[in-house]
Enzyme design. Structure first.
Site, PDB file in Angstrom:
ATOM      1  CG  PHE A 166      -4.169  16.339   1.557  1.00 40.11           C
ATOM      2  CD1 PHE A 166      -5.406  15.747   1.762  1.00 40.11           C
ATOM      3  CD2 PHE A 166      -3.608  16.284   0.278  1.00 40.11           C
ATOM      4  CE1 PHE A 166      -6.077  15.108   0.721  1.00 40.11           C
ATOM      5  CE2 PHE A 166      -4.265  15.642  -0.769  1.00 40.11           C
ATOM      6  CZ  PHE A 166      -5.499  15.053  -0.546  1.00 40.11           C
ATOM      7  CG  ASP A 198      -5.530   8.598   6.222  1.00 41.04           C
ATOM      8  OD1 ASP A 198      -5.666   8.995   7.394  1.00 41.04           O
ATOM      9  OD2 ASP A 198      -5.444   9.355   5.261  1.00 41.04           O
ATOM     10  CD  GLU A 221      -3.088   0.729   0.177  1.00 38.84           C
ATOM     11  OE1 GLU A 221      -2.520   1.291  -0.775  1.00 38.84           O
ATOM     12  OE2 GLU A 221      -4.253   0.986   0.476  1.00 38.84           O
ATOM     13  CG  ASP A 222      -0.969   4.774  -1.508  1.00 36.39           C
ATOM     14  OD1 ASP A 222      -1.691   3.951  -0.904  1.00 36.39           O
ATOM     15  OD2 ASP A 222      -1.446   5.746  -2.112  1.00 36.39           O
ATOM     16  NE  ARG A 227      -3.803   8.103  -8.815  1.00 35.55           N
ATOM     17  CZ  ARG A 227      -4.457   7.720  -7.728  1.00 35.55           C
ATOM     18  NH1 ARG A 227      -3.794   7.311  -6.673  1.00 35.55           N
ATOM     19  NH2 ARG A 227      -5.776   7.750  -7.687  1.00 35.55           N
TER      20      ARG A 227
HETATM   21  C1  PRP Z   1      -6.141   5.883  -0.446  1.00 35.72           C
HETATM   22  C2  PRP Z   1      -4.775   5.268  -0.207  1.00 35.72           C
HETATM   23  C3  PRP Z   1      -5.098   4.024   0.579  1.00 35.72           C
HETATM   24  C4  PRP Z   1      -6.320   4.420   1.382  1.00 35.72           C
HETATM   25  C5  PRP Z   1      -5.892   4.743   2.784  1.00 35.72           C
HETATM   26  O1  PRP Z   1      -6.710   5.241  -1.558  1.00 35.72           O
HETATM   27  O2  PRP Z   1      -4.141   4.944  -1.426  1.00 35.72           O
HETATM   28  O3  PRP Z   1      -5.430   2.949  -0.284  1.00 35.72           O
HETATM   29  O4  PRP Z   1      -6.862   5.602   0.746  1.00 35.72           O
HETATM   30  O5  PRP Z   1      -6.970   5.213   3.538  1.00 35.72           O
HETATM   31  P1  PRP Z   1      -7.619   4.440   4.766  1.00 35.72           P
HETATM   32  O6  PRP Z   1      -6.529   3.838   5.596  1.00 35.72           O
HETATM   33  O7  PRP Z   1      -8.339   5.540   5.488  1.00 35.72           O
HETATM   34  O8  PRP Z   1      -8.556   3.406   4.236  1.00 35.72           O
HETATM   35  P2  PRP Z   1      -7.936   5.841  -2.348  1.00 35.72           P
HETATM   36  O9  PRP Z   1      -9.191   5.243  -1.824  1.00 35.72           O
HETATM   37  O10 PRP Z   1      -7.846   7.338  -2.364  1.00 35.72           O
HETATM   38  O11 PRP Z   1      -7.737   5.280  -3.826  1.00 35.72           O
HETATM   39  P3  PRP Z   1      -6.422   5.425  -4.731  1.00 35.72           P
HETATM   40  O12 PRP Z   1      -5.426   4.441  -4.203  1.00 35.72           O
HETATM   41  O13 PRP Z   1      -6.885   5.067  -6.095  1.00 35.72           O
HETATM   42  O14 PRP Z   1      -5.955   6.845  -4.629  1.00 35.72           O
HETATM   43 MG    MG Z   2      -6.776   8.404  -3.514  1.00 36.20          MG
HETATM   44 MN    MN Z   3      -5.329   3.498  -2.376  1.00 35.95          MN
END
Ligand code: PRP
Ligand code: MG
Ligand code: MN
Length: 180
Positions: A153, A104, A100-101, A166
């Site tokens: 952020f 949160d 994962e990136d 990205r």
């Molecule tokens: C973002 C991020 C994680 C997730 C983290 O993805 O890349 O996957 O939110 O948040 P959390 O711990 O509160 O669940 P996003 O849903 O924005 O999709 P993306 O990866 O396509 O940007």
């Molecule tokens: Mg996102």
């Molecule tokens: Mn994501």
């Protein structure tokens, strides 16, 4: 120029690349005995980290991807995580490394862990580039963490703001006036 919306660099390209190499070494060691490693990237945020990290894992492995719905702007009580694109691989008996990136609230990962556990893999480990523990709502702990970051952020290196940014090679903090 996209960089004009960045307030500061939080994790530089050099810091990321150095840490990715370190994580790759540790993961390579930890999975030495694996009988089948599947590295699972969560789209779309994980793609840069996934691409860099997999090159540092010096073991035979397969890669796969999953997309889950973003709950972005909804109220907390209505938030749910749905699978939009499932894995193509059968993970039964395999060792899964989720990439994962950022973690949160932890809601995305807790749901995915639950789904994948039900498919009876041999093991599931979690690797995240960024860990924002100040915002955690569920008990999710990564096995491998690139950087612990404050509650700001962040964007770049896979992370988006309205699907853009990205492609930045570093993790930056967005200027507040752009964010609202
Ligand atoms: C973002 C991020 C994680 C997730 C983290 O993805 O890349 O996957 O939110 O948040 P959390 O711990 O509160 O669940 P996003 O849903 O924005 O999709 P993306 O990866 O396509 O940007
Ligand atoms: Mg996102
Ligand atoms: Mn994501």
């Amino acid at each position: 120029m996209i960089e004009s919306n960045i307030k500061k660099v939080l994790v530089s390209e050099e810091e990321i690349q150095k840490r990715v190499k370190e994580l790759g070494k540790i993961i390579t060691k930890d999975f030495k005995e694996t009988k089948g490693l599947i590295v699972v990237g969560l789209l779309r945020g994980s793609i840069l980290f996934m691409a860099d990290l997999m090159r540092e894992i010096k073991l035979p492995l397969k890669i796969d991807f999953m997309t889950v719905s973003s709950y972005g702007n909804q109220f907390e009580t209505t938030r749910e995580v749905k699978i939009l694109k499932d894995l193509d691989e059968n993970v039964m008996g395999k060792d899964i490394l989720i990439v994962e990136d950022i973690i949160d609230s932890g809601l995305t990962l807790s749901k995915i862990m639950e789904i994948l556990k039900n498919r009876n893999p041999n093991s599931i480990k979690l690797c995240t580039l960024l860990n924002k523990s100040a915002r955690r709502e569920v008990n999710i702990k990564a096995d491998y963490i690139g950087f612990d970051i404050p509650d700001e952020f962040v964007l770049g290196y896979g992370l988006d703001y309205l699907q853009e940014y990205r492609n930045l090679p570093y993790v930056g903090v967005m200027k507040e006036d752009v964010n609202e």
